[in-house]
Structure formats: structure tokens, C-alpha cells
Design an enzyme around this catalytic site. Structure first.
Site, mmCIF file in Angstrom:
data_model
loop_
_atom_site.group_PDB
_atom_site.id
_atom_site.type_symbol
_atom_site.label_atom_id
_atom_site.label_comp_id
_atom_site.label_asym_id
_atom_site.label_seq_id
_atom_site.Cartn_x
_atom_site.Cartn_y
_atom_site.Cartn_z
ATOM 1 N N ARG A 1 0.851 -1.125 0.044
ATOM 2 C CA ARG A 1 -0.111 -0.027 -0.104
ATOM 3 C C ARG A 1 0.852 1.278 0.109
ATOM 4 N NH1 ARG A 1 -4.036 0.241 4.564
ATOM 5 N NH2 ARG A 1 -4.547 2.234 3.644
ATOM 6 N N GLN B 1 -9.210 11.036 7.785
ATOM 7 C CA GLN B 1 -8.855 9.795 8.198
ATOM 8 C C GLN B 1 -7.932 8.918 7.390
ATOM 9 O OE1 GLN B 1 -13.425 8.013 9.237
ATOM 10 N NE2 GLN B 1 -13.390 9.649 7.891
ATOM 11 N N VAL C 1 -4.689 7.761 5.788
ATOM 12 C CA VAL C 1 -3.246 7.608 5.870
ATOM 13 C C VAL C 1 -2.341 7.927 4.523
ATOM 14 C CG1 VAL C 1 -3.770 6.194 7.746
ATOM 15 C CG2 VAL C 1 -2.938 5.208 5.548
ATOM 16 N N HIS D 1 -5.880 9.130 11.889
ATOM 17 C CA HIS D 1 -5.592 7.682 11.733
ATOM 18 C C HIS D 1 -3.916 7.625 11.749
ATOM 19 C CE1 HIS D 1 -10.027 6.413 11.172
ATOM 20 N NE2 HIS D 1 -9.892 6.651 12.406
ATOM 21 N N CYS E 1 13.433 -2.563 15.734
ATOM 22 C CA CYS E 1 13.775 -1.385 16.248
ATOM 23 C C CYS E 1 15.587 -1.624 16.819
ATOM 24 C CB CYS E 1 13.176 -1.183 17.685
ATOM 25 S SG CYS E 1 13.748 0.359 18.679
ATOM 26 N N CYS F 1 15.585 -1.358 20.845
ATOM 27 C CA CYS F 1 15.010 -2.372 21.731
ATOM 28 C C CYS F 1 14.832 -3.793 21.168
ATOM 29 C CB CYS F 1 13.842 -1.949 22.414
ATOM 30 S SG CYS F 1 12.457 -1.776 21.386
ATOM 31 N N ASN G 1 -20.514 13.286 -1.315
ATOM 32 C CA ASN G 1 -20.424 11.853 -1.466
ATOM 33 C C ASN G 1 -21.466 11.534 -2.519
ATOM 34 O OD1 ASN G 1 -20.530 9.060 -1.114
ATOM 35 N ND2 ASN G 1 -19.855 9.320 1.132
ATOM 36 N N ALA H 1 -22.731 8.731 -2.643
ATOM 37 C CA ALA H 1 -23.891 7.673 -2.112
ATOM 38 C C ALA H 1 -24.304 8.452 -0.835
ATOM 39 C CB ALA H 1 -23.232 6.356 -1.772
HETATM 40 P P1 OAD Z 1 -15.128 3.685 3.291
HETATM 41 O O1 OAD Z 1 -14.571 3.134 2.148
HETATM 42 O O2 OAD Z 1 -15.771 3.349 4.479
HETATM 43 O O3 OAD Z 1 -16.096 4.907 2.649
HETATM 44 C C1 OAD Z 1 -15.585 5.640 1.600
HETATM 45 C C2 OAD Z 1 -16.715 6.608 1.212
HETATM 46 O O4 OAD Z 1 -16.148 7.430 -0.085
HETATM 47 C C3 OAD Z 1 -18.022 5.846 0.719
HETATM 48 O O5 OAD Z 1 -19.182 6.555 1.306
HETATM 49 C C4 OAD Z 1 -18.306 6.189 -0.737
HETATM 50 O O6 OAD Z 1 -19.536 6.369 -1.269
HETATM 51 C C5 OAD Z 1 -17.250 7.480 -0.744
HETATM 52 N N1 OAD Z 1 -16.804 7.627 -2.163
HETATM 53 C C6 OAD Z 1 -16.308 6.895 -3.365
HETATM 54 N N2 OAD Z 1 -16.014 7.559 -4.060
HETATM 55 C C7 OAD Z 1 -15.955 8.713 -3.865
HETATM 56 C C8 OAD Z 1 -15.471 9.797 -4.595
HETATM 57 N N3 OAD Z 1 -15.063 9.851 -5.737
HETATM 58 N N4 OAD Z 1 -15.770 11.109 -4.044
HETATM 59 C C9 OAD Z 1 -16.319 11.460 -2.730
HETATM 60 N N5 OAD Z 1 -16.900 10.198 -2.112
HETATM 61 C C10 OAD Z 1 -16.376 9.049 -2.667
HETATM 62 O O7 OAD Z 1 -13.917 4.892 3.970
HETATM 63 P P2 OAD Z 1 -13.922 5.647 5.197
HETATM 64 O O8 OAD Z 1 -15.109 6.063 5.427
HETATM 65 O O9 OAD Z 1 -12.625 6.739 5.089
HETATM 66 O O10 OAD Z 1 -9.791 3.260 9.220
HETATM 67 O O11 OAD Z 1 -13.204 4.635 6.340
HETATM 68 C C11 OAD Z 1 -12.952 5.142 7.582
HETATM 69 C C12 OAD Z 1 -11.944 4.233 8.167
HETATM 70 O O12 OAD Z 1 -12.320 2.907 8.119
HETATM 71 C C13 OAD Z 1 -10.684 4.357 7.475
HETATM 72 O O13 OAD Z 1 -9.836 5.464 7.829
HETATM 73 C C14 OAD Z 1 -10.061 3.382 7.909
HETATM 74 C C15 OAD Z 1 -11.119 1.929 7.629
HETATM 75 O O14 OAD Z 1 -10.966 0.985 8.190
HETATM 76 C C16 OAD Z 1 -8.687 2.217 9.721
HETATM 77 O O15 OAD Z 1 -8.322 1.792 9.042
HETATM 78 C C17 OAD Z 1 -8.414 2.491 11.369
#
Ligand code: OAD
Length: 245
Positions: free
Chosen positions: A65, A96, A98, A114, A141, A144, A207, A209
Site C-alpha cells: 500500500r 482519516q 493515511v 489515523h 527497532c 530495543c 459523497n 452515495a
Molecule cells: P469507506 O471505504 O468506508 O467509505 C468511502 C466513502 O467514500 C463511501 O461513502 C463512498 O460512497 C465515498 N466515495 C467513493 N468514491 C468517492 C469520490 N470519488 N468522491 C467522494 N466520495 C466517494 O472509507 P472511510 O469512511 O474513509 O480506518 O473509512 C473510515 C476508516 O475505516 C478508514 O480510515 C480506515 C477504515 O477501516 C482504519 O483503518 C482505522
């Protein structure tokens, strides 16, 4: 009208999720077909238990990644948020993601909730390390000997305290709160838009959706961030980036 509200706003906060980087070729998490959690197990790859069970597998996944992120470029959505920051007296970008693409685009006031996949830290004492070789497997590391790990937040882990406090404070004191490209399902980030609304902010969702947040949004802009955000900034400032009025 949203454009007038934006022109008059003193503090705008934007929360972004994986959707804003989708147009840079980085997969989201929950898309039914292409989402990372549709193809891989979050439990195995993004939890402390998964790392303890199989550090090699977790390290290899993050190395791949990281390589993909290094190839990716910020898109028109990231760039529109840079222009929004320049046009607004006070601006806070909570992400959120990375992938570091907001900073690479030129956003200044970014709070990474995150972590960041480009950073690596000791799994024992948290010290950041910059020198390792992905080809040599999971690095240790030098101080350690504990395993190094990506400096990201995994499921079951707390968010960095300072980042979360700053995010909460920004959400509580803004005029407009944007939720861009996030499914709004992962806490505590998912609560931030609700904090903003409770404190009187106008909530804007960008968004393609519907999400659980849509019902609370004052404005829902349905479409890809890379199309919706530049058009909104153009309409609002009429090509006069950085000017107020
Ligand atoms: P998700 O994959 O859950 O959601 C992505 C969102 O982006 C969805 O609602 C899609 O409809 C929307 N989407 C897709 N294409 C798009 C575009 N071109 N423009 C705008 N929106 C679009 O991702 P996150 O909500 O970021 O955390 O997920 C939150 C956290 O869950 C992440 O940071 C990660 C994940 O597991 C950890 O790893 C702790």
C-alpha cells in the site's frame, strides 16, 4: 445559499475519508467490489492481534500500500481543498486517510486522525524510524529489538490524543463542517459531524452515495469529490481565489 455561507464563514472544517483519494487510484475500504475490506480481512491486517499473529503478512500488505500511495498523485478534490483553505480565514482539515495526499497537494492545516502510512514506529516504545528495508521483511527497532510497525491507527486502538482533541475543538467551533468521501461508520471520527451540528454548524456532505450522515446534512452534494469540490469553490469565489466578499 451555500456559496454565501461559505464566503461569510470564519472557520470551515473539512473531514475527509477514503473517497477523496479514490480518484487518485487508491481504493476505498467499504466499496462492495473494489473496497479493501471486501478483499482483505481488517481483523488480520489492521488490528494489533493480527500483527501479533502474523507480522510478516501485515508488513507486506502495508509495504504494498505504501508503494501504491507513493505512485499516486493528489487529485482535483485535494486541490480544491487547498483553494478553500486559502479563501477562508480559519480552516481545519481533519482526515482519516493515511496516504498524505492532502499535504502533498499543499493543504497546510491538516490533522491526521489515523496516522500516516509513510511513517514507521517501534511497536514497543513508539519511536519513529525512517530507515528500513521493505525487502528484508519486518524490521526491528535498533534500540530495543521490538518489531517496527506502520504509524497508523488499527481497529481497537485509540486515536492520537492531541489529534482527537484538536479535531473535537475544531468541530465545536466552526461555522461550516464538510464531510467528504467518508461512509461515516468508524468512531470516533464519525461523531465529529454530529458535534459540529450540535454546536450550530452548517453540515455539508460530499459523497456520490447516501450515508448515515446524509439525514443530518443541511446540504448534500451528490457526486465525486474531484468534480463537486472544484465546482463549488469556483462558484463561490468566482475565480477570485483567496479573496473575500
Ligand atoms: P469507506 O471505504 O468506508 O467509505 C468511502 C466513502 O467514500 C463511501 O461513502 C463512498 O460512497 C465515498 N466515495 C467513493 N468514491 C468517492 C469520490 N470519488 N468522491 C467522494 N466520495 C466517494 O472509507 P472511510 O469512511 O474513509 O480506518 O473509512 C473510515 C476508516 O475505516 C478508514 O480510515 C480506515 C477504515 O477501516 C482504519 O483503518 C482505522
Amino acid at each position: 445559499m451555500l456559496e454565501t455561507i461559505l464566503r461569510d464563514a470564519q472557520h470551515i472544517v473539512v473531514l475527509t475519508g477514503a473517497g477523496i483519494s479514490a480518484e487518485s487510484g487508491i481504493p476505498t475500504f467499504r466499496d462492495a467490489l473494489t473496497g479493501l475490506w471486501a478483499q482483505f480481512s481488517a481483523e488480520e491486517l489492521a488490528s494489533p492481534q493480527g500483527f501479533r499473529r502474523n507480522p510478516e503478512r501485515v508488513w507486506a500488505w502495508y509495504a504494498a500500500r505504501r508503494a501504491a500511495v507513493a505512485q499516486a498523485q493528489p487529485n482535483a478534490g485535494h486541490q480544491a481543498l487547498v483553494r478553500l483553505e486559502q479563501a477562508t480565514p480559519r480552516f481545519t482539515l481533519l482526515t482519516q486517510n493515511v496516504d498524505g495526499l492532502h499535504r502533498r497537494a499543499g493543504s497546510q492545516h491538516v490533522i491526521e486522525l489515523h496516522g500516516n502510512i509513510e511513517r514507521v514506529r517501534c511497536s514497543q516504545d513508539g519511536t519513529l524510524h525512517t530507515d528500513w528495508d521493505d525487502a528484508a521483511g519486518v524490521p526491528h527497532c535498533p534500540q530495543c529489538q521490538a518489531l517496527l510497525r506502520p504509524d497508523v491507527v488499527w481497529f481497537g486502538e485509540a486515536l492520537p490524543t492531541a489529534a482527537l482533541e484538536a479535531a473535537w475543538d475544531a468541530a465545536s467551533h466552526c461555522d461550516v463542517f464538510f464531510s467528504v468521501g467518508t461512509a461515516g461508520l468508524v468512531e470516533p471520527a464519525a461523531s465529529l459531524p454530529h458535534v459540529a451540528v450540535q454546536c450550530g454548524a452548517v453540515l455539508v456532505e460530499v459523497n456520490p452515495a447516501e450515508t448515515p450522515l446524509s439525514a443530518y446534512a443541511t446540504y448534500t452534494l451528490r457526486g465525486a469529490a474531484g468534480a463537486v469540490l472544484p465546482a463549488l469553490v469556483d462558484r463561490t469565489w468566482d475565480g477570485r481565489d483567496g479573496e473575500r466578499g
